[in-house]
Design an enzyme around this catalytic site. Sequence first.
Site, mmCIF file in Angstrom:
data_model
loop_
_atom_site.group_PDB
_atom_site.id
_atom_site.type_symbol
_atom_site.label_atom_id
_atom_site.label_comp_id
_atom_site.label_asym_id
_atom_site.label_seq_id
_atom_site.Cartn_x
_atom_site.Cartn_y
_atom_site.Cartn_z
ATOM 1 N N HIS A 160 104.211 -56.751 75.039
ATOM 2 C CA HIS A 160 105.436 -56.594 74.133
ATOM 3 C C HIS A 160 106.279 -55.358 74.209
ATOM 4 O O HIS A 160 105.653 -54.598 74.624
ATOM 5 C CB HIS A 160 104.814 -56.402 72.612
ATOM 6 C CG HIS A 160 104.083 -57.845 72.197
ATOM 7 N ND1 HIS A 160 104.272 -58.223 71.081
ATOM 8 C CD2 HIS A 160 103.480 -58.740 72.821
ATOM 9 C CE1 HIS A 160 103.606 -59.507 70.562
ATOM 10 N NE2 HIS A 160 103.074 -59.807 71.970
ATOM 11 N N GLU A 217 107.392 -53.144 72.014
ATOM 12 C CA GLU A 217 106.941 -51.952 71.391
ATOM 13 C C GLU A 217 106.056 -51.312 72.017
ATOM 14 O O GLU A 217 105.706 -50.077 72.167
ATOM 15 C CB GLU A 217 106.583 -52.274 69.987
ATOM 16 C CG GLU A 217 107.770 -53.095 68.954
ATOM 17 C CD GLU A 217 107.772 -54.365 69.127
ATOM 18 O OE1 GLU A 217 108.124 -55.074 68.087
ATOM 19 O OE2 GLU A 217 107.326 -55.075 69.932
ATOM 20 N N CYS A 259 105.223 -57.708 65.297
ATOM 21 C CA CYS A 259 103.943 -58.528 65.036
ATOM 22 C C CYS A 259 102.986 -57.728 64.436
ATOM 23 O O CYS A 259 103.006 -56.438 64.474
ATOM 24 C CB CYS A 259 103.790 -59.250 66.283
ATOM 25 S SG CYS A 259 102.916 -58.078 67.505
ATOM 26 N N CYS A 288 102.074 -54.944 67.293
ATOM 27 C CA CYS A 288 102.804 -53.867 67.552
ATOM 28 C C CYS A 288 102.751 -53.088 66.244
ATOM 29 O O CYS A 288 102.972 -51.729 66.269
ATOM 30 C CB CYS A 288 104.069 -54.441 67.856
ATOM 31 S SG CYS A 288 104.177 -55.213 69.375
#
Length: 171
Positions: free
Chosen positions: A66, A68, A96, A99
Site C-alpha cells: 500500500h 502509506e 484502510c 494503513c
Amino acid sequence: MKENHIRATVFAPEEPQIKYMKEAIKLAKKAAELGEVPIGCVIEFQGKIIARGYNRRTTDHCTLGHAEITAIKKASKVLGDWRLEGCTMYVTLEPCQMCAGAIVQARIPRVVIGCMNPKAGCAGSIMDILHEPRFNHQVITEKGMLEEECSQMLSSFFRQMRARSKVKSEE
C-alpha cells in the site's frame, strides 16, 4: 473521553499544502499506469517531502504494497526512527485498517486525506482507527483536499477496469 480530531476543511488553492497532495496525486497516477488502484501518498517533515509511496500490491504480489506503508517505511529510514512525530501524511484515499494502524503505530500526528472510502476506510467511514480514544495516539485528520480530483481518478480507474473486464468476458 478525548476530543475527536476530524476536520472537514475547505482548502484555498494557494495553500502550500496543496503541492503535497498534488505530488500524492502524481504518484497515484503512476500506480494506475501499472494497473494498480491509483492511491498515492507523501510524507512531509519540516516543509520537505521525505517519503513517497504508491500502490504496488499487484505488481509486488504483496498485501503490504500500500502507498502509506511504503511511505512510512521510507520516512522511518530518512529520520532514523520508527516514530514519525512532526510529520504530515498526505494520501489520496482514506486509509484502510492496516494503513490506519500503521499510522497510529508510527505516531504520525496529522493526516490529510483527498477523498473518503465508504467501502473500506478506517479514518471515519467504516471504522475510525485514527481517532480511537483507547489507543495512546490519535491523529488529527483533514478531509477533502483536492477531493474531486482524487475521487474522479479512482472512479475513472474502476470504470476502465470494468470496461476491460466486460470486453474480456465477451471474447
